[in-house]
Design a protein around this motif. Structure first.
Motif, PDB file in Angstrom:
ATOM      1  N   ALA A  23     -53.242 -44.497 -36.496  1.00  0.00           N
ATOM      2  CA  ALA A  23     -51.984 -43.906 -36.019  1.00  0.00           C
ATOM      3  C   ALA A  23     -52.092 -42.385 -36.071  1.00  0.00           C
ATOM      4  CB  ALA A  23     -50.815 -44.401 -36.853  1.00  0.00           C
ATOM      5  N   ARG A  24     -52.210 -41.759 -34.913  1.00  0.00           N
ATOM      6  CA  ARG A  24     -52.395 -40.309 -34.847  1.00  0.00           C
ATOM      7  C   ARG A  24     -51.621 -39.742 -33.658  1.00  0.00           C
ATOM      8  NH1 ARG A  24     -56.396 -38.920 -38.297  1.00  0.00           N
ATOM      9  NH2 ARG A  24     -57.733 -40.628 -39.032  1.00  0.00           N
ATOM     10  N   GLN A  25     -51.281 -38.456 -33.767  1.00  0.00           N
ATOM     11  CA  GLN A  25     -50.530 -37.804 -32.695  1.00  0.00           C
ATOM     12  C   GLN A  25     -50.849 -36.315 -32.682  1.00  0.00           C
ATOM     13  OE1 GLN A  25     -46.253 -37.782 -33.255  1.00  0.00           O
ATOM     14  NE2 GLN A  25     -45.852 -37.689 -31.061  1.00  0.00           N
ATOM     15  N   VAL A  26     -51.068 -35.766 -31.485  1.00  0.00           N
ATOM     16  CA  VAL A  26     -51.297 -34.322 -31.390  1.00  0.00           C
ATOM     17  C   VAL A  26     -49.971 -33.596 -31.639  1.00  0.00           C
ATOM     18  CG1 VAL A  26     -53.246 -34.513 -29.794  1.00  0.00           C
ATOM     19  CG2 VAL A  26     -50.928 -34.326 -28.886  1.00  0.00           C
ATOM     20  N   PRO A  27     -49.987 -32.464 -32.330  1.00  0.00           N
ATOM     21  CA  PRO A  27     -48.740 -31.735 -32.592  1.00  0.00           C
ATOM     22  C   PRO A  27     -48.099 -31.164 -31.331  1.00  0.00           C
ATOM     23  CG  PRO A  27     -50.476 -31.082 -34.140  1.00  0.00           C
ATOM     24  CD  PRO A  27     -51.127 -31.879 -33.057  1.00  0.00           C
ATOM     25  N   GLU A  28     -48.925 -30.726 -30.381  1.00  0.00           N
ATOM     26  CA  GLU A  28     -48.440 -30.190 -29.123  1.00  0.00           C
ATOM     27  C   GLU A  28     -49.154 -30.910 -27.984  1.00  0.00           C
ATOM     28  OE1 GLU A  28     -46.100 -27.904 -28.642  1.00  0.00           O
ATOM     29  OE2 GLU A  28     -45.765 -27.480 -30.775  1.00  0.00           O
ATOM     30  N   TYR A  29     -48.430 -31.237 -26.920  1.00  0.00           N
ATOM     31  CA  TYR A  29     -49.009 -31.977 -25.803  1.00  0.00           C
ATOM     32  C   TYR A  29     -49.608 -31.049 -24.741  1.00  0.00           C
ATOM     33  CZ  TYR A  29     -46.657 -36.257 -27.436  1.00  0.00           C
ATOM     34  OH  TYR A  29     -46.247 -37.346 -28.163  1.00  0.00           O
ATOM     35  N   ARG A  30     -49.570 -29.731 -25.008  1.00  0.00           N
ATOM     36  CA  ARG A  30     -50.077 -28.777 -24.031  1.00  0.00           C
ATOM     37  C   ARG A  30     -50.850 -27.662 -24.715  1.00  0.00           C
ATOM     38  NH1 ARG A  30     -46.492 -24.264 -20.747  1.00  0.00           N
ATOM     39  NH2 ARG A  30     -48.259 -23.263 -19.670  1.00  0.00           N
ATOM     40  N   LYS A  31     -51.992 -27.300 -24.118  1.00  0.00           N
ATOM     41  CA  LYS A  31     -52.729 -26.097 -24.497  1.00  0.00           C
ATOM     42  C   LYS A  31     -53.045 -25.358 -23.205  1.00  0.00           C
ATOM     43  CE  LYS A  31     -55.770 -25.832 -27.721  1.00  0.00           C
ATOM     44  NZ  LYS A  31     -56.958 -25.972 -28.595  1.00  0.00           N
ATOM     45  N   GLY A  32     -52.213 -24.354 -22.886  1.00  0.00           N
ATOM     46  CA  GLY A  32     -52.412 -23.619 -21.649  1.00  0.00           C
ATOM     47  C   GLY A  32     -52.279 -24.503 -20.431  1.00  0.00           C
ATOM     48  N   ARG A  33     -53.356 -24.609 -19.661  1.00  0.00           N
ATOM     49  CA  ARG A  33     -53.337 -25.405 -18.435  1.00  0.00           C
ATOM     50  C   ARG A  33     -53.862 -26.830 -18.630  1.00  0.00           C
ATOM     51  NH1 ARG A  33     -52.351 -23.006 -13.590  1.00  0.00           N
ATOM     52  NH2 ARG A  33     -51.724 -20.808 -13.770  1.00  0.00           N
ATOM     53  N   VAL A  34     -53.997 -27.239 -19.868  1.00  0.00           N
ATOM     54  CA  VAL A  34     -54.451 -28.594 -20.189  1.00  0.00           C
ATOM     55  C   VAL A  34     -53.329 -29.322 -20.921  1.00  0.00           C
ATOM     56  CG1 VAL A  34     -56.182 -29.982 -21.371  1.00  0.00           C
ATOM     57  CG2 VAL A  34     -56.821 -27.774 -20.358  1.00  0.00           C
ATOM     58  N   LEU A  35     -52.993 -30.520 -20.435  1.00  0.00           N
ATOM     59  CA  LEU A  35     -51.948 -31.325 -21.053  1.00  0.00           C
ATOM     60  C   LEU A  35     -52.478 -32.721 -21.337  1.00  0.00           C
ATOM     61  CD1 LEU A  35     -50.367 -29.778 -18.298  1.00  0.00           C
ATOM     62  CD2 LEU A  35     -48.550 -30.143 -19.980  1.00  0.00           C
ATOM     63  N   LEU A  36     -51.795 -33.433 -22.224  1.00  0.00           N
ATOM     64  CA  LEU A  36     -52.158 -34.803 -22.576  1.00  0.00           C
ATOM     65  C   LEU A  36     -50.959 -35.725 -22.363  1.00  0.00           C
ATOM     66  CD1 LEU A  36     -54.029 -34.211 -25.970  1.00  0.00           C
ATOM     67  CD2 LEU A  36     -55.047 -34.372 -23.686  1.00  0.00           C
ATOM     68  N   ALA A  37     -51.247 -36.980 -22.049  1.00  0.00           N
ATOM     69  CA  ALA A  37     -50.202 -37.987 -21.905  1.00  0.00           C
ATOM     70  C   ALA A  37     -50.760 -39.344 -22.309  1.00  0.00           C
ATOM     71  CB  ALA A  37     -49.686 -38.038 -20.466  1.00  0.00           C
ATOM     72  N   GLY A  38     -49.878 -40.232 -22.758  1.00  0.00           N
ATOM     73  CA  GLY A  38     -50.294 -41.569 -23.141  1.00  0.00           C
ATOM     74  C   GLY A  38     -51.128 -41.568 -24.413  1.00  0.00           C
ATOM     75  N   ASP A  39     -52.067 -42.510 -24.498  1.00  0.00           N
ATOM     76  CA  ASP A  39     -52.873 -42.660 -25.710  1.00  0.00           C
ATOM     77  C   ASP A  39     -53.713 -41.425 -26.012  1.00  0.00           C
ATOM     78  OD1 ASP A  39     -51.837 -45.148 -26.022  1.00  0.00           O
ATOM     79  OD2 ASP A  39     -53.634 -46.238 -25.428  1.00  0.00           O
ATOM     80  N   ALA A  40     -53.949 -40.578 -25.035  1.00  0.00           N
ATOM     81  CA  ALA A  40     -54.670 -39.331 -25.311  1.00  0.00           C
ATOM     82  C   ALA A  40     -53.871 -38.440 -26.252  1.00  0.00           C
ATOM     83  CB  ALA A  40     -54.956 -38.589 -24.011  1.00  0.00           C
ATOM     84  N   ALA A  41     -52.551 -38.590 -26.245  1.00  0.00           N
ATOM     85  CA  ALA A  41     -51.676 -37.779 -27.095  1.00  0.00           C
ATOM     86  C   ALA A  41     -51.247 -38.488 -28.361  1.00  0.00           C
ATOM     87  CB  ALA A  41     -50.424 -37.362 -26.314  1.00  0.00           C
ATOM     88  N   HIS A  42     -51.304 -39.817 -28.381  1.00  0.00           N
ATOM     89  CA  HIS A  42     -50.822 -40.574 -29.541  1.00  0.00           C
ATOM     90  C   HIS A  42     -51.430 -41.979 -29.535  1.00  0.00           C
ATOM     91  CE1 HIS A  42     -48.295 -41.927 -26.239  1.00  0.00           C
ATOM     92  NE2 HIS A  42     -47.783 -40.706 -26.154  1.00  0.00           N
ATOM     93  N   VAL A  43     -51.880 -42.435 -30.681  1.00  0.00           N
ATOM     94  CA  VAL A  43     -52.412 -43.793 -30.817  1.00  0.00           C
ATOM     95  C   VAL A  43     -51.734 -44.472 -31.996  1.00  0.00           C
ATOM     96  CG1 VAL A  43     -54.653 -43.261 -29.787  1.00  0.00           C
ATOM     97  CG2 VAL A  43     -54.338 -43.010 -32.260  1.00  0.00           C
ATOM     98  N   HIS A  44     -51.677 -45.794 -31.943  1.00  0.00           N
ATOM     99  CA  HIS A  44     -51.012 -46.577 -32.978  1.00  0.00           C
ATOM    100  C   HIS A  44     -51.343 -48.043 -32.742  1.00  0.00           C
ATOM    101  CE1 HIS A  44     -48.184 -47.636 -29.782  1.00  0.00           C
ATOM    102  NE2 HIS A  44     -48.194 -46.347 -29.479  1.00  0.00           N
TER     103      HIS A  44
END
Length: 527
Positions: free
Chosen positions: A298-319
């Protein structure tokens, strides 16, 4: 959808957005971007739609998102077929007995504790705001992906199958993406490439959380000796096993730590050993049709964006996948992000709009992680967990608790913390029935924002005059009680709402602020 697995894109092929990952989340995001006129390329390492058995259901917000894009009939047909398979499974299990061959009415489960639909509070208004979307849920992830692939084809999305992102460089105004089939230059890169995301790793997103404790396996198999298995979720002294709700579907959970190799093929022998261990039944797995492993990492990135790179779905959070929350969470990410990224690209986004993606989606992701951790705790085959599980199971046999759990699982309680005190603000817009027989969901298929005028108020409509390229205005009458006006974002979220005042004009306080907050400054040429 244009599928290209061989042609060299060349070093300077340009697009506005590259989406890494062509599963349901990546396809949903690409469809939302394309609907807004954004040029998008999806990179997917698999050459075909992934049919591996995964989530078996979708929640209300996911169904609403499909409904608002005209795809509800396809979901309804998929559910009908799924329920027929469920009924066939029950007939096989009850042959020669007095058992029912009709699927029972249930409302999901929490840690394998089944919630019975007959105990739901049928008068609770939260269950009726989504209109026909309330009646759909039993749809498998592979079906969702097939439907979205077809939708992407209709919208002309370029999906490059058999092509994998290998690296990228970011600059102030673009991202250069390198792949196994050439390079692309894009304004933005979105990682929708799963729990072991290459985009997340290369971009250096931190990924804090808790380590896995379990090894889970889910499969569709052919087997002998299966008549000795109980249907549904079953806890034993050695773990959890599940049989059904379709023929050959099994799931096991063992609490002996994570698998040594998540990526290794799942064999018939492995499934047979696990099922025998958790069930105590001498089954023999003769053929594996589809299989996967999972853990409760169970992990989650603190921010879903770094400049022009964003994350969505399991790339941003798993469980842990219990209840199919990951698929639903990812679809919600895509719908929330799509219009905001499109507005940024088109140049009309108000300041900070793209940053609201993390602000709105991170809290829900954190809740899902906690929700799945709690389920794992209740599943452990030890005395303290068993005692707590017994208590929760007793509570789940009450109307109040069943309704509470079902509302959480179905997603009807999802709310974004937005300015304003009207109870609809921050909630998914209610699916109002209009006097002409159409519903609100039918009027949202084109995407974009909507200002809904339900009292034929010229002053209300005039507030939208500066947004002809971002906002539609609909004047209509409803068949039942309704607010006087609603401002609905492209993702279906209610951004502003007001009730009529008897004998007076519609109060428009807060509307201008909401328009600027979500749709930017009005166009000067409309003044």
């Amino acid at each position: 959808m244009r599928t290209d697995t061989t042609a060299d894109t060349g070093p300077d092929t340009e697009t506005e957005v590259v989406v890494a990952g062509g599963g349901p989340v990546g396809l949903m995001l690409a469809c939302e971007l394309a609907l807004a006129g954004v040029d998008v390329v999806v990179l997917e390492r698999l050459t075909e739609v992934d049919t591996t058995i995964k989530a078996g259901s979708i929640n209300t917000p996911t169904v609403e998102s499909f409904y608002r894009r005209g795809m509800l009939p396809a979901l309804e047909e998929a559910q009908r077929e799924g329920l027929e398979r469920f009924a066939s499974f029950l007939r096989q299990r009850t042959a020669g007995t007095d058992g029912a061959a009709r699927p029972p009415r249930f409302a999901g489960h929490f840690a394998g504790i089944m919630l019975h639909g007959d105990l739901l509070d049928g008068e609770d208004p939260d269950f009726h705001a989504a209109g026909p979307a309330d009646g759909v849920g039993f749809v498998a992830q592979a079906t969702v992906e097939h439907l979205l692939a077809a939708r992407a084809a209709e919208l002309g999305v370029t999906v490059r199958r058999g092509v994998e992102l290998t690296d990228f460089d970011t600059a102030a105004d673009h991202v250069r993406v390198r792949t196994t089939d050439g390079a692309l230059r894009a304004g933005w890169l979105v990682g929708c490439d799963g729990g072991r995301s290459t985009v997340r790793r290369l971009a250096g997103f931190p990924f804090p959380g808790t380590a896995p404790e379990i090894t889970g396996r889910q499969a569709l198999v052919e087997m002998t000796g299966g008549e000795g298995l109980k249907t549904g979720w079953n806890g034993t002294d050695t773990g959890i096993y599940v049989h059904g709700p379709v023929p050959g579907r099994i799931l096991t959970v063992e609490f002996d730590g994570p698998p040594a190799d998540r990526a290794a093929p799942v064999t018939a022998e492995e499934l047979q050993t696990s099922l025998r261990h958790t069930s105590g039944v001498d089954v023999t797995v003769t053929k594996v049709l589809s299989a996967t492993r999972f853990t409760d990492n169970a992990r989650q990135v603190p921010e879903y964006r770094k400049g022009r790179v964003l994350l969505a779905g399991d790339a941003a959070h798993v469980h842990a996948p219990f209840g199919g929350q990951g698929l639903n969470l990812g679809i919600g990410d895509a719908v929330n992000l799509g219009w905001k990224l499109a507005a940024t690209i088109r140049g009309w986004a108000p300041e900070g709009l793209l940053d609201t993606y993390t602000a709105e989606r991170h809290p829900l992701g954190a809740w899902v992680l906690e929700w799945t951790r709690a389920q794992v705790a209740l599943m452990r085959p030890e005395s303290h967990a068993r005692a707590l599980r017994s208590l929760v199971a007793e509570l789940a046999r009450t109307v109040d608790a069943t309704t509470f759990f079902a509302k959480r699982i179905s997603g009807v309680l999802h709310r974004i913390d937005l300015p304003g005190d009207h109870p609809l603000i921050g909630r998914s817009a209610p699916d109002l029935l209009f006097s002409d027989g159409t519903r609100l969901g039918d009027r949202l298929c084109a995407g974009g924002g909507l200002l809904l005028d339900l009292t034929d108020d010229a002053a209300l409509r005039a507030r939208a005059a500066g947004y002809p390229d971002r906002l539609r205005v609909l004047t209509a009458r409803t068949t039942g009680p309704a607010p006087a006006g609603l401002l609905i974002r492209p993702d279906g979220c209610t951004a502003w709402a007001v009730d009529a005042v008897p004998g007076g004009p519609v109060p428009l306080g807060g509307l201008d602020d909401a328009l600027r907050r979500w749709f930017g400054a009005p166009r000067a040429d409309t003044a």
